[in-house]
Design a protein around this motif. Sequence first.
Motif, PDB file in Angstrom:
ATOM      1  N   GLU A 149       0.896  -1.111  -0.009  1.00 31.12           N
ATOM      2  CA  GLU A 149      -0.117  -0.044  -0.015  1.00 31.12           C
ATOM      3  C   GLU A 149       0.832   1.271   0.153  1.00 31.12           C
ATOM      4  O   GLU A 149       0.274   2.536  -0.253  1.00 31.12           O
ATOM      5  CB  GLU A 149      -0.872  -0.039   1.252  1.00 31.12           C
ATOM      6  CG  GLU A 149      -2.094  -0.940   1.007  1.00 31.12           C
ATOM      7  CD  GLU A 149      -2.717  -1.359   2.264  1.00 31.12           C
ATOM      8  OE1 GLU A 149      -2.396  -0.955   3.411  1.00 31.12           O
ATOM      9  OE2 GLU A 149      -3.537  -2.273   2.299  1.00 31.12           O
ATOM     10  N   ALA A 152      -3.746   5.206  -3.820  1.00 33.69           N
ATOM     11  CA  ALA A 152      -4.328   5.764  -2.799  1.00 33.69           C
ATOM     12  C   ALA A 152      -3.562   6.571  -1.989  1.00 33.69           C
ATOM     13  O   ALA A 152      -3.964   7.656  -1.363  1.00 33.69           O
ATOM     14  CB  ALA A 152      -5.247   4.869  -2.204  1.00 33.69           C
ATOM     15  N   ASP A 204     -10.130   1.221   2.216  1.00 31.70           N
ATOM     16  CA  ASP A 204     -10.164   0.398   1.287  1.00 31.70           C
ATOM     17  C   ASP A 204      -9.951  -1.111   1.607  1.00 31.70           C
ATOM     18  O   ASP A 204     -10.474  -2.121   0.949  1.00 31.70           O
ATOM     19  CB  ASP A 204      -8.781   0.824   0.396  1.00 31.70           C
ATOM     20  CG  ASP A 204      -8.778   2.332  -0.223  1.00 31.70           C
ATOM     21  OD1 ASP A 204      -9.843   2.863  -0.261  1.00 31.70           O
ATOM     22  OD2 ASP A 204      -7.895   2.476  -0.590  1.00 31.70           O
ATOM     23  N   LYS A 205      -9.480  -1.327   2.693  1.00 29.48           N
ATOM     24  CA  LYS A 205      -9.443  -2.762   3.380  1.00 29.48           C
ATOM     25  C   LYS A 205     -10.232  -3.036   4.272  1.00 29.48           C
ATOM     26  O   LYS A 205     -10.513  -4.427   4.386  1.00 29.48           O
ATOM     27  CB  LYS A 205      -7.740  -2.765   3.747  1.00 29.48           C
ATOM     28  CG  LYS A 205      -6.721  -2.471   2.840  1.00 29.48           C
ATOM     29  CD  LYS A 205      -6.763  -3.200   1.412  1.00 29.48           C
ATOM     30  CE  LYS A 205      -5.777  -2.897   0.757  1.00 29.48           C
ATOM     31  NZ  LYS A 205      -5.916  -3.669  -0.723  1.00 29.48           N
TER      32      LYS A 205
END
Length: 243
Positions: free
Chosen positions: A12, A17, A102-103
Amino acid sequence: MLIQSVFAAAREVFSPALRRILWKSIGLTIALLVLVWLGLTKLFDLFLNDHHLSATYPIIDSFAFFLAGFGLFVVLIYLLPAISAIVAGYFLDDVAEVVERDKYPADPPGRALPFGQSLVYGLRFAGLSLLVNLAALLLFFIPGINIGVFFIANAYLLGREYFELAAGRFWKPEDVARLRTEHRGTVLAAGAVVAALVLVPVVNLITPIFGAALMVHLHKKLTRNPGQPLPLRRDNAVSIEKA
């Protein structure tokens, strides 16, 4: 659990993002390092001039360039964890919001710490890290021991700081402390990963973003254990106290 969190954070850090936050973090880290470098260089010059060492001992001129170069570079390495603490305190909520959205979209989002509180967190750990690493710097010329002390001290400090910042988005301070104590081994191991990253030149510039993402994942996994009695959420706790 920890390994999964490490790989998730590594993926990430450079994701679209987080890319904008990453560049801002690197920019702030470099700016702080430059300011510290200029400050240390100025202090070094003032010391030489005030004590007239160059005139009394001309050979000192030969060492001045070395000390102002390599010597200050070593000092900056030992100061980097403290600088990372300041940068992490500034950007952690931004990173946490992206990772949580997101996760973990099905989970209730965390609540950003007030800017003043997050700044106090960062400055508190930066000050503690500064003292510890200056003490470790005194052992620089003792091979083996110097790196060991630097690594162990920063594994504890960085693990504690990043975990408290991530967990503080959900729990009251006393509950954060309890979670960290109950999972001290895992938090220390995560801190060791961050401390190892600090030792890698250039790559260590991503430490604040990587550490923040790592601890967001780790906090989520630790508090999802079915056998773990969870503390009250910060917002629920406030509601109960008011009732």
